[in-house]
Design a protein around this motif. Structure first.
Motif, PDB file in Angstrom:
ATOM      1  N   THR A   1      56.758  60.206 -45.809  1.00  0.00           N
ATOM      2  CA  THR A   1      57.763  59.425 -45.094  1.00  0.00           C
ATOM      3  C   THR A   1      58.316  60.219 -43.921  1.00  0.00           C
ATOM      4  O   THR A   1      58.486  59.695 -42.820  1.00  0.00           O
ATOM      5  CB  THR A   1      58.904  59.007 -46.044  1.00  0.00           C
TER       6      THR A   1
ATOM      7  N   ALA B   1      55.729  60.369 -41.166  1.00  0.00           N
ATOM      8  CA  ALA B   1      55.647  59.083 -40.465  1.00  0.00           C
ATOM      9  C   ALA B   1      56.840  58.900 -39.531  1.00  0.00           C
ATOM     10  O   ALA B   1      56.688  58.412 -38.409  1.00  0.00           O
ATOM     11  CB  ALA B   1      55.579  57.936 -41.472  1.00  0.00           C
ATOM     12  N   ALA B   2      58.023  59.297 -39.990  1.00  0.00           N
ATOM     13  CA  ALA B   2      59.215  59.188 -39.145  1.00  0.00           C
ATOM     14  C   ALA B   2      59.098  60.094 -37.925  1.00  0.00           C
ATOM     15  O   ALA B   2      59.444  59.690 -36.807  1.00  0.00           O
ATOM     16  CB  ALA B   2      60.464  59.542 -39.952  1.00  0.00           C
TER      17      ALA B   2
ATOM     18  N   LYS C   1      56.303  61.094 -36.511  1.00  0.00           N
ATOM     19  CA  LYS C   1      55.278  60.517 -35.641  1.00  0.00           C
ATOM     20  C   LYS C   1      55.848  59.337 -34.854  1.00  0.00           C
ATOM     21  O   LYS C   1      55.591  59.203 -33.654  1.00  0.00           O
ATOM     22  CB  LYS C   1      54.081  60.071 -36.489  1.00  0.00           C
ATOM     23  N   THR C   2      56.631  58.506 -35.517  1.00  0.00           N
ATOM     24  CA  THR C   2      57.248  57.357 -34.863  1.00  0.00           C
ATOM     25  C   THR C   2      58.219  57.813 -33.782  1.00  0.00           C
ATOM     26  O   THR C   2      58.231  57.272 -32.679  1.00  0.00           O
ATOM     27  CB  THR C   2      57.972  56.476 -35.892  1.00  0.00           C
ATOM     28  N   ALA C   3      59.025  58.836 -34.095  1.00  0.00           N
ATOM     29  CA  ALA C   3      59.980  59.355 -33.115  1.00  0.00           C
ATOM     30  C   ALA C   3      59.253  59.923 -31.896  1.00  0.00           C
ATOM     31  O   ALA C   3      59.678  59.713 -30.758  1.00  0.00           O
ATOM     32  CB  ALA C   3      60.858  60.425 -33.747  1.00  0.00           C
TER      33      ALA C   3
ATOM     34  N   LYS D   1      56.316  58.975 -30.767  1.00  0.00           N
ATOM     35  CA  LYS D   1      55.785  57.850 -29.998  1.00  0.00           C
ATOM     36  C   LYS D   1      56.889  57.165 -29.198  1.00  0.00           C
ATOM     37  O   LYS D   1      56.680  56.756 -28.059  1.00  0.00           O
ATOM     38  CB  LYS D   1      55.091  56.851 -30.925  1.00  0.00           C
ATOM     39  N   ILE D   2      58.065  57.029 -29.791  1.00  0.00           N
ATOM     40  CA  ILE D   2      59.193  56.418 -29.079  1.00  0.00           C
ATOM     41  C   ILE D   2      59.590  57.291 -27.888  1.00  0.00           C
ATOM     42  O   ILE D   2      59.828  56.776 -26.791  1.00  0.00           O
ATOM     43  CB  ILE D   2      60.390  56.191 -30.031  1.00  0.00           C
TER      44      ILE D   2
END
Length: 114
Positions: free
Chosen positions: A57, A60-61, A63-65, A67-68
């Motif tokens: 988790t 993933a967080a 990686k998402t941050a 990308k943002i």
């Protein structure tokens, strides 16, 4: 999760067979000791699964941050480029308008001199 199910199945099987406190000939452990070992292993498996899920988790967080952040940087760069292009277009339009006015004034002056 499979380990947890296997441990629960083992515990259920041992419970169905009965809590025989005699030493089992194959390992020398009592049924109660087998149950305790299975419960201990299940506890460790649950802890490991929870740690793995938390790690996944968090990754993933992250990686998402990332990308943002990359998308925000790209949007800022495109906005800056668009502003620069608009500034250049405005400057060119003003220069063209000034040239047209100067030409018109020169034409009027030339006609006035004739």
């Amino acid at each position: 999760m499979n380990k947890l199910l296997a441990a629960a199945g083992l515990a259920a099987t041992v419970a169905l067979v009965g809590c025989n406190k005699d030493k089992a000939p194959e390992t020398g452990a009592t049924t109660g000791e087998h149950i305790e070992n299975a419960a201990s292993q299940a506890s460790h498996d649950i802890k490991n699964a929870a740690e793995h899920a938390a790690s996944e988790t968090e990754a993933a967080a992250d990686k998402t941050a990332a990308k943002i952040d990359a998308a925000a940087d790209e949007a800022a760069a495109k906005t800056e480029a668009a502003a620069h292009n608009a500034k250049e277009a405005t400057k060119n339009a003003a220069a063209d308008a000034a040239a047209a006015i100067e030409k018109s004034a020169a034409d009027v002056k030339e006609k006035a001199q004739q």
